[in-house]
Enzyme design. Structure first.
Site, mmCIF file in Angstrom:
data_model
loop_
_atom_site.group_PDB
_atom_site.id
_atom_site.type_symbol
_atom_site.label_atom_id
_atom_site.label_comp_id
_atom_site.label_asym_id
_atom_site.label_seq_id
_atom_site.Cartn_x
_atom_site.Cartn_y
_atom_site.Cartn_z
ATOM 1 N N GLY A 64 0.784 -1.239 0.000
ATOM 2 C CA GLY A 64 0.000 0.000 0.000
ATOM 3 C C GLY A 64 0.805 1.272 0.000
ATOM 4 C CE LYS A 65 6.504 0.209 -1.878
ATOM 5 N NZ LYS A 65 5.878 -1.139 -1.954
ATOM 6 C CB SER B 134 20.800 -12.051 8.946
ATOM 7 O OG SER B 134 20.242 -12.601 7.786
ATOM 8 C CE LYS C 196 16.212 -11.184 8.755
ATOM 9 N NZ LYS C 196 17.567 -10.985 9.288
#
Length: 818
Positions: free
Chosen positions: A394-395, A713, A756
């Site tokens: 929804g940007k 990560s 995440k």
């Protein structure tokens, strides 16, 4: 006088009477028969001016000399064979042996005609070449002893020779087609010539070259050499013909255009006088009237008056006229100093944002703060908002909602794929087809100088290239201290962009120019959890798709269980774009049944989804493979949201080599090396015999090898996998981890925590291991997102071992022998 009459100017059909048999083109068999004919030892000689006869070729000649007329008439009554040979000097009326070329052609007289002026016209056909040895009689005409000059042909079947002949035929045909003075029948004749030797002779005879060059062609014995020479002459001739045509065409077009323009201009002038005015003058007057209503600065007003005066002096037919007119129309249509009134009712803005978007409380709060400051301050010198998040969250639609909330016009400009700086700053007027940049073009459409301007996909704009750097051009646009004097190359005057509410959208920050990123305030839009997607579907997606497919909510309903099944089994995304497509497919399926009159249940059930959408596309990720050592669950961030990944480690006998597979990037490979080296350094502490590292090879693999993977990560995940593989300890079920590691054994923080966590919830993970420094990130997440999850924060890598591994070993442990 003996003159050569060109075939182009004399049609044989008009000379030969009805009794004359049609003269066919020479076939290869006839050519061989003609070549094999025995040459008489002594033959009468007919000297020719201006031409050379080639074997097989039929030409008409006009004979004026008494000796030659007598020769033709006597020979025509006998065997009709005569030796034809060209003179070296055409000016000699009574040539002797020394005045003749050495090589000639035996000719057969096909027909003779007496002309009214006393001359005789004869049609002759060349048979074979001969060499003039000596003259034996001078009166009443020349007779000479001759010898054969032809040699046996070889190489006619050679591929190179065939290609050479085909090229000659093609070039000759092109010349015929491009030469209007040559009849088109000539091309037909050339195409139907089968004999390559006759083709070369026929073209040689008709080449536009002087007699001396033709005589040289006749004297060339080798057919390959003669063909190559003819090809060279044809190539030159084709170039001359094409150049002539170009010159004639250009002259004709220029003259025709001038005449046409003159006539049309005269007619147009008469019509305009009848109608009562010149449209160009009316256009100029219209521009002046628009200019009077504009709120221009003195600089813009001066430029307009200068350019309108220049337009008045221009010829409307000139190429520059349209460019100048376009420039002035752009100046007059831009909204100089025109603004829409702002409505900074924050309560209304809150309702509009809640109406259009579910969730996103933090983002909505920041937007309301932004609007509050704007209301108090009264100008736009505040940071540019940049919404960053995966596709479908929804940007872009947030920008539309902001425009609705404050009552401003809305403009969206997609920056994806822009590689040219001129797309932002415009082209200079010196270029043909010049136009303003897309910023100015969109303001022209917006009709106001203070719209909400969404710069969509700003992360996909091009960088430095041969066409400039569009990302650097955006620096001026998005800098509140500079954009009040934005310079467009086409306008060549400053335009004030400081009242525009710029909002940028992006999927990632990594590709945005650092200086451009510094000018914007980054607002992260992470993905939605299942509960949020269900609400979004109920409030927005289903009503929109029902309306779009012509159905009503009373005809079809989705319950929570159905939506949850669609989300979990048929989509895997952070946003809701794919979910909307799945809903649309379900509605289309039901719409078809409704139109066809089939019975169907208005209340959709989970069991119906298999028939509509097929087998489930995705299954919930299993958090761990039971009873396997060396396989640990990790969490990763991607442009489309969070993902679960597995790190697999296997140990095999060898020499201590480390192998990495799974399409890993450099950073991820370095993390694997760090984890392995730390494990070797602390082997005793982890109850691992250090000598094992020299006797066993280690293989680290991350599945889905076709997908590129990178980032730091996964470091902690790789370390725990290595410990599990060497100790054979089981991995606890439903646990996942993420964190960067250092060579000193520290676990450092990473980003993308919310994405995440969403991925972990989708995979039914219950425990997540994170760096202690990520605790603050988890604290900012709504309790709804982390419900049912336990977080374990660690500072050192060793701490993760007991958190993630059980003391119990796998049922069939691999024996690692010291």
């Amino acid at each position: 006088m003996d003159n050569f009459l060109d075939l182009n100017n004399l049609h044989l059909s008009s000379i030969l009477d009805a009794e004359t048999e049609y003269i066919p083109l020479l076939s290869p068999e006839e050519e061989e028969q003609m070549t094999a004919e025995k040459l008489p030892e002594i033959i009468p000689i007919l000297p020719l001016k201006n031409t050379v006869l080639f074997p097989g070729v039929v030409i008409p000649i006009t004979i004026n000399r008494d000796k030659s007329i007598k020769l033709i008439r006597e020979v025509y009554k006998k065997d009709k064979i005569v030796g034809v040979i060209s003179q070296i000097d055409d000016s000699i009326e009574d040539p002797e042996y020394s005045d003749l070329n050495a090589i000639g052609t035996v000719a057969y007289i096909l027909k003779t005609l007496s002309m009214p002026d006393g001359s005789t016209t004869a049609i002759i056909q060349g048979k074979k070449r001969f060499k003039l040895e000596s003259v034996v009689e001078h009166e009443p005409y020349l007779k000479a002893r001759v010898s054969s000059y032809d040699k046996k042909l070889a190489g006619k079947s050679d591929k190179n020779f065939k290609a050479l002949i085909a090229t000659i035929k093609d070039l000759a045909t092109q010349i015929v087609h491009k030469s209007p003075q040559i009849p088109s029948e000539a091309a037909f004749a050339i195409k139907n010539i089968e004999s390559p030797v006759f083709l070369v002779n026929f073209i040689s005879s008709n080449l536009n070259i002087d007699v001396a060059e033709k005589q040289k062609l006749l004297e060339i014995l080798d057919i390959n050499t003669r063909a190559k020479t003819v090809l060279g002459l044809l190539t030159k001739e084709l170039q001359v013909v094409e150049l002539k045509n170009q010159i004639q065409s250009k002259v004709k077009v220029d003259i025709d255009k001038q005449q046409r323009d003159y006539i049309l201009n005269q007619q147009l002038k008469t019509i305009q006088d009848e109608l009562g005015g010149n449209p160009h003058e009316q256009q100029i007057q219209g521009l002046k009237e628009k200019a009077q209503k504009k709120k221009w600065t003195e600089q813009v007003k001066t430029v307009f008056e200068k350019e309108i005066n220049k337009l008045q002096r221009m010829n409307p037919a000139a190429m520059e006229y349209s460019l100048q007119l376009n420039y002035l129309e752009t100046l007059t249509e831009l909204p100089w100093g025109e603004f829409t009134p702002d409505n900074f009712d924050l309560n209304k803005a809150q309702k509009v944002l809640d109406r259009d978007h579910y969730g996103l409380e933090k983002i909505k709060e920041r937007i309301l703060e932004y609007l509050a400051v704007l209301k108090l301050k009264g100008n736009m010198k505040s940071p540019i908002l940049c919404f960053v998040g995966p596709p479908g969250v929804g940007k872009t639609s947030l920008g539309k909602s902001i425009a609705d909330a404050v009552g401003r016009n809305y403009i969206r400009m997609s920056l994806g794929g822009i590689r040219d700086e001129a797309e932002i700053r415009g082209h200079r007027k010196t270029y043909v087809g010049a136009m303003p940049g897309r910023i100015v073009q969109n303001l022209r459409k917006a009709k106001s100088s203070n719209p909400v301007f969404v710069l969509d996909e700003i992360d996909k704009v091009g960088h430095q290239s041969i066409s400039g750097d569009p990302s650097s051009a955006l620096l001026e646009v998005l800098d509140p201290e500079q954009n009040n004097t934005f310079y467009d190359n086409f306008l060549e005057v400053d335009y004030d962009l400081s009242n525009i509410m710029f909002i940028a959208t992006a999927n990632t920050l990594s590709t945005i120019h650092p200086a451009l990123r510094d000018r914007m305030e980054i607002i992260d839009l992470s993905g939605y959890i299942v509960e949020e997607k269900i609400e979004i579907a109920k409030r927005h997606l289903i009503p929109r798709q029902l309306e779009g497919h012509g159905m009503k909510s009373s005809q079809l309903s989705f319950n929570k269980a159905v939506l949850e099944r669609i989300i979990e089994d048929y989509t895997r995304e952070s946003g809701v774009r794919l979910l909307e497509k799945r809903i649309a497919k379900v509605i289309r399926f039901k719409a078809k049944k409704f139109v066809m009159g089939d019975e169907f249940s208005k209340a959709l059930k989970t069991g119906d989804l298999f028939d509509i959408l097929g087998s489930p596309v995705y299954s919930k990720e299993s958090s761990i493979i039971k009873d396997k050592a060396g396989v640990v669950t990790g969490l990763a961030w991607t442009n489309t949201g969070g993902e679960v990944l597995f790190v697999e480690v296997s140990v095999s006998k060898g020499k201590g080599n480390l192998t990495l597979t799974g399409n890993l990037g450099d950073v991820m490979k370095e993390s694997a090396t760090l984890a392995f080296e730390y494990l070797k350094a602390h082997a005793t502490e982890l109850e691992i015999n250090p000598s094992l590292f020299e006797k066993y090879n280690v293989h680290i693999h991350v599945p889905e090898g076709a997908t590129p993977k990178d980032g730091p990560s996964a470091g902690i995940t790789m370390f725990v996998s290595l410990v599990s593989a060497f100790t054979r300890r089981k991995v606890k079920p439903a646990i996942a981890m993420t964190g960067e590691i250092t060579l000193r054994g520290m676990v450092t923080p990473i980003g993308g925590i919310k994405e995440k966590i969403l991925a972990a919830k989708r995979a039914n993970i219950t425990d997540i291991v994170l760096s202690h420094e990520n605790k603050k990130d988890v604290a900012e997440i709504k309790p709804l997102y982390i419900e049912g999850l336990r977080f374990h924060y660690i500072r050192e890598m060793i701490e993760a071992v007991d958190l993630a591994l059980e003391q119990e070993k796998v049922s069939k442990p691999l024996a690692l022998v010291d």
